[in-house]
Motif scaffolding. Structure first.
Motif, short mmCIF file in Angstrom:
data_model
loop_
_atom_site.label_atom_id
_atom_site.label_comp_id
_atom_site.label_asym_id
_atom_site.label_seq_id
_atom_site.Cartn_x
_atom_site.Cartn_y
_atom_site.Cartn_z
N MET A 169 -9.92 -1.32 -4.33
CA MET A 169 -8.84 -0.77 -3.50
C MET A 169 -9.17 -1.11 -2.05
O MET A 169 -10.13 -0.58 -1.48
CB MET A 169 -8.73 0.75 -3.68
CG MET A 169 -8.47 1.20 -5.09
SD MET A 169 -6.96 0.52 -5.79
CE MET A 169 -7.41 0.51 -7.53
N GLY B 131 -7.03 5.74 -1.21
CA GLY B 131 -7.77 5.47 -2.44
C GLY B 131 -7.40 6.31 -3.64
O GLY B 131 -8.19 6.43 -4.57
N ILE B 132 -6.19 6.89 -3.66
CA ILE B 132 -5.82 7.69 -4.83
C ILE B 132 -4.64 7.16 -5.61
O ILE B 132 -4.38 7.63 -6.71
CB ILE B 132 -5.54 9.17 -4.46
CG1 ILE B 132 -4.46 9.28 -3.39
CG2 ILE B 132 -6.81 9.88 -4.04
CD1 ILE B 132 -4.02 10.71 -3.14
N CYS B 133 -3.88 6.20 -5.07
CA CYS B 133 -2.66 5.80 -5.76
C CYS B 133 -2.77 4.49 -6.54
O CYS B 133 -2.02 4.26 -7.48
CB CYS B 133 -1.49 5.71 -4.79
SG CYS B 133 -1.52 4.23 -3.74
N GLY B 134 -3.68 3.62 -6.16
CA GLY B 134 -3.87 2.36 -6.87
C GLY B 134 -2.96 1.22 -6.42
O GLY B 134 -3.05 0.12 -6.94
N THR B 135 -2.09 1.46 -5.45
CA THR B 135 -1.12 0.43 -5.05
C THR B 135 -1.79 -0.82 -4.50
O THR B 135 -1.32 -1.93 -4.73
CB THR B 135 -0.18 0.99 -3.96
OG1 THR B 135 0.33 2.23 -4.39
CG2 THR B 135 0.98 0.04 -3.68
N CYS B 136 -2.87 -0.65 -3.76
CA CYS B 136 -3.46 -1.80 -3.06
C CYS B 136 -4.53 -2.50 -3.89
O CYS B 136 -5.29 -3.30 -3.34
CB CYS B 136 -4.04 -1.33 -1.73
SG CYS B 136 -5.47 -0.26 -1.94
N SER C 128 0.86 -1.19 0.00
CA SER C 128 0.00 0.00 0.00
C SER C 128 0.89 1.23 0.00
O SER C 128 2.09 1.14 0.26
CB SER C 128 -0.91 0.01 1.23
OG SER C 128 -0.12 0.17 2.40
N SER C 129 0.27 2.36 -0.30
CA SER C 129 1.03 3.60 -0.28
C SER C 129 0.19 4.72 0.32
O SER C 129 0.34 5.06 1.48
CB SER C 129 1.47 3.94 -1.71
OG SER C 129 2.17 5.14 -1.73
N CYS C 130 -0.76 5.26 -0.45
CA CYS C 130 -1.49 6.44 0.03
C CYS C 130 -2.47 6.11 1.15
O CYS C 130 -2.74 6.94 2.00
CB CYS C 130 -2.25 7.09 -1.12
SG CYS C 130 -3.66 6.12 -1.69
N GLN C 131 -3.03 4.91 1.13
CA GLN C 131 -4.04 4.45 2.08
C GLN C 131 -5.28 5.33 2.10
O GLN C 131 -6.01 5.37 3.08
CB GLN C 131 -3.44 4.31 3.48
CG GLN C 131 -2.21 3.43 3.46
CD GLN C 131 -1.89 2.78 4.78
OE1 GLN C 131 -2.51 3.05 5.78
NE2 GLN C 131 -0.90 1.91 4.78
N CYS D 107 -7.70 -0.44 0.67
CA CYS D 107 -7.39 0.50 1.75
C CYS D 107 -8.61 1.31 2.16
O CYS D 107 -8.68 1.79 3.29
CB CYS D 107 -6.26 1.45 1.34
SG CYS D 107 -6.67 2.54 -0.04
#
Ligand code: FES
Length: 331
Positions: free
Chosen positions: A316, A283-288, A278-281, A318
């Motif tokens: 997502m 809902g804006i980065c798409g990592t999760c 995860s990254s932003c946690q 997160c």
């Protein structure tokens, strides 16, 4: 009748997302409170390939990871460039970027692209303020592909609009700039009032601009509008307060958990020791992004398009929840 233009296909392939040890090559002021930072790999190797719309996660402290659009030349595999607005009332990430100096080490992860430039004969680009950053690379790509394009670029003042002068000089017939203190807000009714055939609209900027463009694009064909958010969409508190606990089966891991409504699927997975990233946690980065095997997600992210959300194939974890009492995830 739709018009067919001869056009090379736009670049779509991004290299595999990876952790990167980077070093700052240059920090340059490109507008009021905006710096462009050029980064290279610390080991001198080539950077991964990226396509317009891609972003880089930049680790700016133990708990500070921020996403910045790549805005340099995708053909340059030696350098990446980001441009960052200092946010006076922000959470500190932009201040740290502004404090970077040539030679500083920076940890990053990327590229990841949630805002891909799909092939089209024509594009209408709309940028507000620092939202010009992903659009910059898209313009280069649209030119390379032989597409027709126009840019509407709004900002508070001329001096606050990064890359305004270069764009206006290079593409005087295609770029319209609207410093708000001189010419007011972008005229979206004029630009979007009548849908334009074979045209994709790409918009990035502050939330009021995005909301206005979304409203103006209602008569446009479904999926003609593509937007990227810097801040998460506001979710109605009445929605979240009605959440109840759900059962989540992480099928690949063979684990099923009961996740309380006050928690997140991501944090439940982390606490269970599952291999989540995860990254932003928020809902804006798409990592999760996680594939959904069964169940109905309740999407609360700002990444997936309405069509992607409706398909229910990924979510997502997160920030999103479930409309069904049980979800099965491919994790
Ligand atoms: S961690 Fe960024 S969208 Fe979930």
């Amino acid at each position: 009748m739709s018009e067919t233009l001869s056009m090379d296909s736009v670049r779509e392939a991004d290299g595999p997302e990876q952790d990167l040890d980077l070093v700052v090559e240059q920090v340059e002021t490109v507008a009021d409170e905006v710096v462009a930072v050029t980064l290279r790999r610390a080991d001198g190797e080539a950077l991964p390939a990226w396509s317009p719309g891609a972003h880089l996660d930049v680790r700016l402290g133990p708990d500070i990871v921020r996403q910045y659009s790549l805005c340099g030349n995708p053909d340059d595999r030696d350098r990446w460039r980001i441009a960052v607005l200092r946010e006076v009332n922000g959470r500190g990430g932009s201040e740290r970027v502004h404090a970077l100096r040539s030679g500083d080490a920076v940890a990053g992860r990327g590229p990841r692209n949630n805002f891909k430039l799909d092939p089209a004969p024509r594009y209408l680009f709309i940028a507000g303020g620092i939202g010009i950053t992903p659009i910059l690379a898209m313009i280069t790509e649209a030119e390379r592909a032989g597409a027709r394009w126009q840019l509407l670029y709004g900002g508070r003042t001329r001096s606050s609009m990064a890359f305004r002068e270069e764009l206006s000089l290079e593409y005087p017939d295609r770029v319209t700039t609207h410093p708000e203190d001189e010419s007011g807000l972008l005229d979206l009714r004029e630009a979007l009032g009548t849908p334009i055939v074979d045209t994709l609209v790409y918009c990035c900027g502050p939330e009021p601009l995005l909301a206005a463009v979304e409203a103006a694009c209602v008569p446009w064909p479904e999926n003609a509008l593509r937007i990227e958010r810097f801040t998460p969409k506001v979710i109605d508190p009445d929605v979240t307060s009605a959440d109840t606990a759900i059962e989540v089966e992480f099928r690949a891991s063979g684990i099923t958990l009961r996740v309380a409504a006050c928690s997140s699927i991501l944090s439940a997975a982390e606490e269970a020791g599952l291999p989540v990233v995860s990254s932003c946690q928020e809902g804006i980065c798409g990592t999760c992004e996680t594939a959904v095997v069964e169940g109905e997600p309740d999407h609360r992210d700002s990444v997936l398009s309405p069509a992607e959300q409706a398909s229910g194939e990924v979510m997502m974890i997160c920030c999103s929840w479930a409309k069904s009492s049980r979800l099965v995830l491919d994790l």
